[in-house]
Scaffold this motif. Structure first.
Motif, PDB file in Angstrom:
ATOM      1  N   GLU A  82      10.669  49.676  56.322  1.00  0.00           N
ATOM      2  CA  GLU A  82      10.735  49.814  54.864  1.00  0.00           C
ATOM      3  C   GLU A  82      10.088  51.148  54.515  1.00  0.00           C
ATOM      4  N   THR A  83      10.872  52.034  53.929  1.00  0.00           N
ATOM      5  CA  THR A  83      10.410  53.386  53.639  1.00  0.00           C
ATOM      6  C   THR A  83      10.308  53.587  52.137  1.00  0.00           C
ATOM      7  N   THR A  84       9.182  54.153  51.697  1.00  0.00           N
ATOM      8  CA  THR A  84       8.994  54.502  50.290  1.00  0.00           C
ATOM      9  C   THR A  84       8.565  55.961  50.209  1.00  0.00           C
ATOM     10  N   LEU A  85       9.381  56.768  49.568  1.00  0.00           N
ATOM     11  CA  LEU A  85       9.089  58.178  49.347  1.00  0.00           C
ATOM     12  C   LEU A  85       8.672  58.323  47.884  1.00  0.00           C
ATOM     13  N   THR A  86       7.481  58.861  47.654  1.00  0.00           N
ATOM     14  CA  THR A  86       6.993  59.079  46.297  1.00  0.00           C
ATOM     15  C   THR A  86       7.088  60.568  45.983  1.00  0.00           C
ATOM     16  N   LEU A  87       7.672  60.856  44.832  1.00  0.00           N
ATOM     17  CA  LEU A  87       7.859  62.237  44.395  1.00  0.00           C
ATOM     18  C   LEU A  87       7.203  62.442  43.044  1.00  0.00           C
ATOM     19  N   SER A  88       6.690  63.659  42.821  1.00  0.00           N
ATOM     20  CA  SER A  88       6.244  63.980  41.471  1.00  0.00           C
ATOM     21  C   SER A  88       7.510  64.128  40.630  1.00  0.00           C
ATOM     22  N   LYS A  89       7.418  63.741  39.363  1.00  0.00           N
ATOM     23  CA  LYS A  89       8.586  63.771  38.477  1.00  0.00           C
ATOM     24  C   LYS A  89       8.220  64.535  37.216  1.00  0.00           C
ATOM     25  N   ASN A  90       8.864  65.664  37.023  1.00  0.00           N
ATOM     26  CA  ASN A  90       8.679  66.498  35.832  1.00  0.00           C
ATOM     27  C   ASN A  90       7.224  66.921  35.638  1.00  0.00           C
ATOM     28  N   GLY A  91       6.466  66.983  36.733  1.00  0.00           N
ATOM     29  CA  GLY A  91       5.103  67.488  36.692  1.00  0.00           C
ATOM     30  C   GLY A  91       4.050  66.533  36.170  1.00  0.00           C
ATOM     31  N   THR A  92       4.438  65.417  35.548  1.00  0.00           N
ATOM     32  CA  THR A  92       3.443  64.528  34.957  1.00  0.00           C
ATOM     33  C   THR A  92       3.596  63.072  35.362  1.00  0.00           C
ATOM     34  N   ASP A  93       4.671  62.737  36.027  1.00  0.00           N
ATOM     35  CA  ASP A  93       4.967  61.348  36.357  1.00  0.00           C
ATOM     36  C   ASP A  93       5.310  61.267  37.843  1.00  0.00           C
ATOM     37  N   THR A  94       5.615  60.069  38.318  1.00  0.00           N
ATOM     38  CA  THR A  94       6.086  59.903  39.690  1.00  0.00           C
ATOM     39  C   THR A  94       7.348  59.052  39.702  1.00  0.00           C
ATOM     40  N   ALA A  95       8.100  59.201  40.776  1.00  0.00           N
ATOM     41  CA  ALA A  95       9.301  58.398  41.014  1.00  0.00           C
ATOM     42  C   ALA A  95       9.276  57.970  42.468  1.00  0.00           C
ATOM     43  N   THR A  96       9.866  56.823  42.757  1.00  0.00           N
ATOM     44  CA  THR A  96       9.949  56.371  44.145  1.00  0.00           C
ATOM     45  C   THR A  96      11.397  56.180  44.545  1.00  0.00           C
ATOM     46  N   PHE A  97      11.659  56.526  45.795  1.00  0.00           N
ATOM     47  CA  PHE A  97      12.940  56.283  46.446  1.00  0.00           C
ATOM     48  C   PHE A  97      12.613  55.382  47.627  1.00  0.00           C
ATOM     49  N   SER A  98      13.349  54.293  47.789  1.00  0.00           N
ATOM     50  CA  SER A  98      13.005  53.366  48.860  1.00  0.00           C
ATOM     51  C   SER A  98      14.245  52.775  49.507  1.00  0.00           C
ATOM     52  N   GLY A  99      14.022  52.217  50.692  1.00  0.00           N
ATOM     53  CA  GLY A  99      15.097  51.565  51.420  1.00  0.00           C
ATOM     54  C   GLY A  99      14.667  51.200  52.818  1.00  0.00           C
ATOM     55  N   SER A 100      15.548  50.524  53.514  1.00  0.00           N
ATOM     56  CA  SER A 100      15.273  50.154  54.912  1.00  0.00           C
ATOM     57  C   SER A 100      16.501  50.436  55.772  1.00  0.00           C
ATOM     58  N   SER A 101      17.063  51.609  55.577  1.00  0.00           N
ATOM     59  CA  SER A 101      18.242  52.027  56.329  1.00  0.00           C
ATOM     60  C   SER A 101      17.859  53.069  57.374  1.00  0.00           C
ATOM     61  N   ASN A 102      17.133  52.633  58.372  1.00  0.00           N
ATOM     62  CA  ASN A 102      16.764  53.557  59.448  1.00  0.00           C
ATOM     63  C   ASN A 102      17.611  53.256  60.679  1.00  0.00           C
ATOM     64  N   PRO A 103      17.849  54.276  61.508  1.00  0.00           N
ATOM     65  CA  PRO A 103      18.513  54.011  62.783  1.00  0.00           C
ATOM     66  C   PRO A 103      17.509  53.412  63.770  1.00  0.00           C
ATOM     67  N   ALA A 104      17.992  52.852  64.866  1.00  0.00           N
ATOM     68  CA  ALA A 104      17.084  52.390  65.930  1.00  0.00           C
ATOM     69  C   ALA A 104      16.357  53.613  66.487  1.00  0.00           C
ATOM     70  N   MET A 105      15.057  53.450  66.762  1.00  0.00           N
ATOM     71  CA  MET A 105      14.248  54.547  67.303  1.00  0.00           C
ATOM     72  C   MET A 105      13.364  54.007  68.410  1.00  0.00           C
ATOM     73  N   SER A 106      13.258  54.754  69.488  1.00  0.00           N
ATOM     74  CA  SER A 106      12.317  54.413  70.564  1.00  0.00           C
ATOM     75  C   SER A 106      10.983  55.068  70.257  1.00  0.00           C
ATOM     76  N   ALA A 107       9.914  54.530  70.833  1.00  0.00           N
ATOM     77  CA  ALA A 107       8.595  55.140  70.652  1.00  0.00           C
ATOM     78  C   ALA A 107       8.677  56.610  71.044  1.00  0.00           C
ATOM     79  N   GLY A 108       8.188  57.476  70.178  1.00  0.00           N
ATOM     80  CA  GLY A 108       8.210  58.906  70.437  1.00  0.00           C
ATOM     81  C   GLY A 108       9.432  59.625  69.891  1.00  0.00           C
ATOM     82  N   ASP A 109      10.445  58.872  69.421  1.00  0.00           N
ATOM     83  CA  ASP A 109      11.626  59.505  68.825  1.00  0.00           C
ATOM     84  C   ASP A 109      11.280  60.130  67.483  1.00  0.00           C
ATOM     85  N   ASP A 110      12.095  61.107  67.076  1.00  0.00           N
ATOM     86  CA  ASP A 110      11.968  61.693  65.753  1.00  0.00           C
ATOM     87  C   ASP A 110      12.163  60.611  64.696  1.00  0.00           C
TER      88      ASP A 110
END
Length: 156
Positions: A82-110
């Protein structure tokens, strides 16, 4: 004959108005830039540059994140982060982008995640500030941006 000319004139007038309406109709919104990089510190998971790719369709937007500097701490299956990216929004607020659409990853993968979904308004200016990855609901990786986005914030 007079009716035919009148009907033809009406049809041509309607066609002309339709063409003008299409010419002035707003097109699909476009985010600028579409790709940006940010440097982040993710503690024991790594630190370095991440690439963000943004798309927009009206008020719906997505951001996909990838980084060769930040590594998966353990093997993870597709869709298990589950990934949540928080961004500043218009310099005074915040917005979040989220989802759980990741590819399979092995330990040490990008680390790769997305698309992360969010909502935007025309003219919103957003810049990545933090990222939270929750793996299997128990392992949390927190990242903090250590530099501004380049070439600059996203403008939606």
């Amino acid at each position: 004959m007079g009716r035919s000319r009148s009907a033809l004139a009406t049809a041509l007038g309607t066609a002309a108005l339709t063409a003008c309406a299409l010419a002035f109709a707003p097109g699909a919104a476009a985010v600028d830039p579409t790709t940006a990089t940010v440097t982040a510190d993710c503690g024991s998971a790594g630190a370095g540059e991440a690439t963000l790719v943004a798309t927009q369709d009206g008020t719906a937007a997505t951001i996909t994140l990838s980084s060769s500097a930040v590594k998966a701490p353990i093997d993870v299956g597709a869709g298990s982060v589950e990934t949540t990216l928080t961004l500043s929004k218009n310099g005074t607020d915040t917005a979040t982008f989220s989802g759980s659409s990741n590819p399979a990853m092995s330990a040490g993968d990008d680390v790769n995640s997305g698309p992360l979904d969010g909502t935007v308004a025309a003219g919103d200016v957003m810049e990545a500030k933090s990222l939270k990855l929750v793996i299997f609901g128990v392992i949390t990786v927190n990242c903090t941006a250590t530099s501004p986005q380049t070439p600059g914030p996203f403008t939606f």
